[in-house]
Design a protein around this motif. Structure first.
Motif, mmCIF file in Angstrom:
data_model
loop_
_atom_site.group_PDB
_atom_site.id
_atom_site.type_symbol
_atom_site.label_atom_id
_atom_site.label_comp_id
_atom_site.label_asym_id
_atom_site.label_seq_id
_atom_site.Cartn_x
_atom_site.Cartn_y
_atom_site.Cartn_z
ATOM 1 N N UNK A 621 37.336 47.596 34.181
ATOM 2 C CA UNK A 621 38.035 47.006 34.857
ATOM 3 C C UNK A 621 37.571 45.985 35.851
ATOM 4 N N UNK A 622 38.002 44.984 36.139
ATOM 5 C CA UNK A 622 37.255 43.648 37.070
ATOM 6 C C UNK A 622 37.662 42.869 37.442
ATOM 7 N N UNK A 623 37.239 41.905 38.517
ATOM 8 C CA UNK A 623 37.565 40.910 38.759
ATOM 9 C C UNK A 623 37.540 39.268 38.626
ATOM 10 N N UNK A 624 38.208 38.554 38.532
ATOM 11 C CA UNK A 624 37.959 37.603 37.608
ATOM 12 C C UNK A 624 37.922 36.723 38.513
ATOM 13 N N UNK A 625 36.532 36.282 38.575
ATOM 14 C CA UNK A 625 36.688 34.883 40.354
ATOM 15 C C UNK A 625 36.200 33.703 39.414
ATOM 16 N N UNK A 626 36.005 32.683 40.179
ATOM 17 C CA UNK A 626 35.385 31.531 39.847
ATOM 18 C C UNK A 626 34.715 30.825 40.403
ATOM 19 N N UNK A 627 33.594 30.783 40.265
ATOM 20 C CA UNK A 627 32.299 30.260 40.789
ATOM 21 C C UNK A 627 31.861 28.877 39.868
ATOM 22 N N UNK A 628 31.854 27.918 41.017
ATOM 23 C CA UNK A 628 31.198 26.457 40.264
ATOM 24 C C UNK A 628 31.605 26.211 38.933
ATOM 25 N N UNK A 630 33.014 28.053 36.513
ATOM 26 C CA UNK A 630 32.527 28.659 35.513
ATOM 27 C C UNK A 630 33.489 29.972 36.285
ATOM 28 N N UNK A 631 34.217 31.448 34.857
ATOM 29 C CA UNK A 631 34.802 32.016 35.081
ATOM 30 C C UNK A 631 34.162 33.077 34.724
ATOM 31 N N UNK A 632 33.873 34.043 35.498
ATOM 32 C CA UNK A 632 33.197 35.056 35.834
ATOM 33 C C UNK A 632 34.031 36.551 36.228
ATOM 34 N N UNK A 633 33.036 37.781 35.894
ATOM 35 C CA UNK A 633 34.314 38.806 36.113
ATOM 36 C C UNK A 633 32.843 39.837 37.092
ATOM 37 N N UNK A 634 34.060 40.328 37.451
ATOM 38 C CA UNK A 634 32.755 41.629 38.472
ATOM 39 C C UNK A 634 33.323 42.489 38.484
ATOM 40 N N UNK A 710 42.394 37.139 39.455
ATOM 41 C CA UNK A 710 43.065 38.354 39.583
ATOM 42 C C UNK A 710 42.368 39.043 38.903
ATOM 43 N N UNK A 711 43.064 40.347 38.286
ATOM 44 C CA UNK A 711 42.454 41.622 38.346
ATOM 45 C C UNK A 711 42.840 41.594 37.118
ATOM 46 N N UNK A 740 34.972 32.384 26.456
ATOM 47 C CA UNK A 740 34.694 33.403 26.951
ATOM 48 C C UNK A 740 33.610 33.776 28.063
ATOM 49 N N UNK A 741 34.261 34.541 28.746
ATOM 50 C CA UNK A 741 33.949 34.933 30.304
ATOM 51 C C UNK A 741 32.579 36.014 30.394
ATOM 52 N N UNK A 742 31.265 35.777 31.547
ATOM 53 C CA UNK A 742 30.238 36.791 31.794
ATOM 54 C C UNK A 742 30.975 37.152 32.725
ATOM 55 N N UNK A 743 30.566 38.973 31.489
ATOM 56 C CA UNK A 743 30.711 40.278 33.444
ATOM 57 C C UNK A 743 28.898 40.057 33.938
#
Length: 768
Positions: A621-628, A630-634, A710-711, A740-743
């Motif tokens: 379960x991750x939080x999808x965020x935007x950084x510069x 780019x889409x990342x998953x925390x 979102x989550x 593709x998103x990086x975790x």
């Protein structure tokens, strides 16, 4: 099912029996004297021996037989399970496991070690000193025994039940054979009590056949106790009502007697006792010992069915060999006739209560049923469910982009699909979840072997063995745990004499625990040894050019030096250590699992190694965020809370550091985009969102991202297997729109914020 499949099932069951054996022996070693524990240990060896015999595994059967004999001495209170005795038995359990593995996979075991343990087990069973020892463990002395003189066999008579319900059904085999024999040497007499349970008959065993095999060991006579025989209308044809008391003169020994019942011992009540000198066999009503009526049980070898009714005296038997058998069969006719009548009566009545009991038994049996499934099939199922999750996310994304009506039937159906997909995902993952107990039990053997090599006294304590984790994680835990155990015993614990001089218990303790925390599994390995000698570690690192001589390192940084490849503080190379291979393997293995490891050490008190691992390597379960852009998953398990910073809560610290005030406390603010080289300058925190995260050993940090999308639950895809290792990135995933998103590797980012730079030139390439 062919023989190979049956054999594979046997070896799978052997693994369970070996685990039960070691677990029981360790409980006994800890002082548990519950008879059921001893019985469980005995049953484990007995079951392995029985199955191995069916497949002709002679080496395994021979060793298990000697092991079983010694365990039976403990079970019958003839041998006290002292520490010395249990030490031999634990080693024997290891050899039994090796023999089982060799029988399954091929190869060989150390024959010298096996033979040595066989000699030690036999010495324990016979109460003699262990080979190489000055005295044997305390064994209870057995009373002196002498065989009584052989009584003359009386003439055959037809006996009736006495007042206690005993029917003398006596057996003697002295009247058969034409050649004259010399008077046999005196033989010991055994008194045997044999009471079958109903399960004995349900499993295809037959009491009379067991008595026949028993009779071949020597001279035998039997009494049948009918006290528990109910009225005919109350009889159940599947129950057992007769209790046999047997007197047997044989020179074969108790082991031979018990081997007759080895496949039925758990379905009956069996007692075997050797009569002391002058002691008489069981008598009825205080009368003389039971009468011996000749009866040849070998007639049961014929495949023809013999009538259960009374054999009339006037019936003519052509073969002279069977005349004596007919007399004895007439004597036993009352017993057999009653059993036949009971069977007919029960068949005719079919009582409703019996039907209800049968239904209840079926329900109880169904409740505990399990099924063995090939692991590859489960893996394929998990992969398919992962693809289902991805496709469900893509479908949701498409509907959101093309349907503005949030209450449409499509959206409602999509929500149900999402819920069902999540339930399927959880159910499939639960199939792969297994307790860490098998891995922990393997470590017990590792501790014993290393303790023997080093000459140290070590006790392993395990906690949380039933903590469940994905099987892929369990399979990869054995190697790092083995290296850590070796390190703890060889480097951490002191020699017994040194521990005594320091006021410690001469026996060192290694504690292995597992527990769940925040969606991860935490495994701790602690010892009460000397702890890490930081001065020695530092000097060794300087000598190996790992650090500069004037480097200013914290205690934690010095401790982590032991994870460098080629690093070792051993004075000389041995079979256990000195080559600098071990702890670096541990760190790489843990990181490959998406985990982290930390050290906490106190000089003179010991060290604690803490591993934090994901519960599964398939989804998170991750939080999808935007950084510069780019889409990342925390990972959601690392996030404590989310914040919207304001200007008043941001404080500068030094040239580049910033802090954020959270409820009257300050927390370092980390720009994820800057750490990952997504941008060249730090972003304005007021324009972004702060994620308060917690990492193992790193405390809390506020990760600054541009926005939260979102989550959602994402399927983990290995970045190393499909691309290459990217520092700061744990894995990758496929989003609903196909991108593709990086975790994010939260711990690596936090470590970088504390001054440990990452080489992240490839991060942009991974998402480019």
């Amino acid at each position: 099912m062919d023989m190979n499949e049956i054999k594979e099932i046997f070896f799978q069951e052997c693994e369970e029996q070996l685990a039960e054996l070691e677990s029981g022996l360790l409980r006994l070693n800890d002082g548990d004297r519950d008879p059921e524990t001893v019985n469980a240990v005995f049953r484990a060896v007995h079951s392995i021996k029985g199955g191995a015999g069916a497949f002709g595994l002679d080496d395994l059967v021979s060793f298990a037989h000697v092991f079983e004999t010694t365990l039976d001495c403990v079970r019958s209170n003839k041998l006290e399970p002292t520490q010395e005795v249990l030490k031999v038995m634990l080693k024997s359990a290891d050899v039994l496991a090796d023999l089982t593995n060799c029988a399954r996979d091929g190869g060989s075991v150390d024959e010298a070690r096996s033979k040595q343990l066989i000699r030690e087990l036999e010495a324990l069973a016979h109460g003699t000193p262990l080979p190489g020892a000055s005295e044997a463990p305390a064994a209870k002395p057995a009373p002196a025994k002498a065989a009584p003189a052989k009584p003359a066999a009386p003439a055959p008579v037809a006996a009736a039940p006495n007042d206690q319900g005993f029917v003398p059904v006596a057996f003697s085999f002295d009247d058969f054979g034409d050649e004259a024999e010399a008077e046999p040497a005196p033989m010991p007499t055994f008194e045997i009590s044999f009471k079958p349970n109903a399960d004995l008959y349900r499993k295809g065993n037959e009491a009379t056949l067991l008595l026949r095999d028993l009779s071949r060991l020597g001279e035998m006579s039997i009494l049948c106790d009918m006290d528990s025989l109910p009225p005919l209308e109350a009889m159940n044809p599947e129950d057992a009502y007769f209790f046999w008391k047997i007197s047997l003169r044989t020179d074969k020994g108790e082991d031979a007697i018990r081997s007759v019942f080895e496949f039925a011992e758990w379905d009956c009540e069996l007692e075997v006792a050797e009569l002391a000198e002058g002691e008489q066999p069981v008598a009825v009503d205080g009368e003389a010992p039971m009468q011996a009526v000749p009866f040849d049980l070998s007639i049961l070898d014929d495949e023809q069915e013999h009538p259960l009714g009374v054999v009339e005296e006037e019936e003519q038997i052509a073969a002279g060999e069977r005349e004596a058998a007919a007399n004895a069969l007439e004597t036993a006719s009352n017993v057999l006739n009653l059993a036949s009548a009971a069977a007919k009566a029960a068949e005719a009545k079919q009582a409703p209560a019996s039907a209800a009991n049968a239904a209840s038994a079926q329900q109880a049996a169904a409740a505990g049923q399990t099924i063995r499934v090939d692991l590859d099939r489960v893996d394929r199922l998990i992969n398919l469910v992962g693809e289902l999750v991805i496709n469900q996310a893509m479908l949701s994304q498409s509907v959101i982009e093309n349907d503005t009506n949030g209450t449409s039937s499509i959206n409602m159906g999509l929500e149900e699909l999402q819920q069902l997909t999540r339930e399927i995902q959880d159910s499939v993952m639960a199939i792969r979840a297994q307790p860490v107990k098998p891995v922990f039990q393997r470590m017990a053997r590792t501790v014993r072997e290393i303790a023997d090599i080093t000459g140290k006294s070590v006790r392993l304590i395990t906690e949380g063995e039933n903590t469940e984790v994905d099987k892929t994680v369990i399979d990869k835990l054995a190697e790092p745990l083995t290296h850590m155990i070796r390190n703890a015993v060889d480097h951490g614990l002191e020699m017994p004499e040194k521990r005594v001089a320091l006021g410690k218990n001469p026996e060192g303790t290694v504690r292995l625990t597992a527990k769940h925390r925040s969606g991860r599994i935490i495994i701790e390995l602690a010892d009460d040894g000397a702890g890490i000698n930081r001065e020695r570690v530092r000097q060794k690192a300087i000598d190996n050019d790992l650090i500069a001589a004037d480097a200013n390192l914290s205690d934690e940084e010095i401790d982590n030096l032991i994870f460098h490849a080629g690093f070792s503080t051993a004075e000389k190379v041995s079979d256990l250590s000195g080559r600098g291979v071990g702890m670096d393997v541990v760190k790489r293995s843990i990181q490959a699992l998406g985990g982290r490891i930390n050290i906490s050490s106190k000089p003179g008190q010991g060290s604690v190694f803490t591993m934090s691992l994901p519960l599964t390597l398939a989804v998170l379960d991750g939080m999808v965020v935007t950084v510069a852009s780019q889409t990342l998953v925390v990972p959601l398990t690392a996030i404590v809370e989310t914040l919207q910073p304001d200007a008043a809560s941001i404080h500068s610290f030094g040239a580049t550091q910033r802090l954020i005030s959270i409820r009257n406390s300050f927390c370092p603010l980390v720009d994820v985009g800057r750490i990952l080289n997504f941008r060249a300058t730090q972003a304005n925190p007021v324009e972004g969102v702060a994620l308060l995260v917690e990492s193992e050993g790193g405390g809390q940090r506020a990760l600054m991202v541009d926005a939260i999308q979102g989550q959602r639950q994402v399927v983990i895809k290995s970045l190393e297997a499909n691309y290459t290792h990217v520092p700061g990135i744990a894995a990758a995933t496929i989003l609903g729109d196909g991108r593709v998103a990086l975790i994010l590797d939260v711990d690596a980012v936090v470590a970088a914020s504390r001054g440990q730079p990452l080489k992240l030139e490839s991060a942009l390439a991974a998402v480019g």
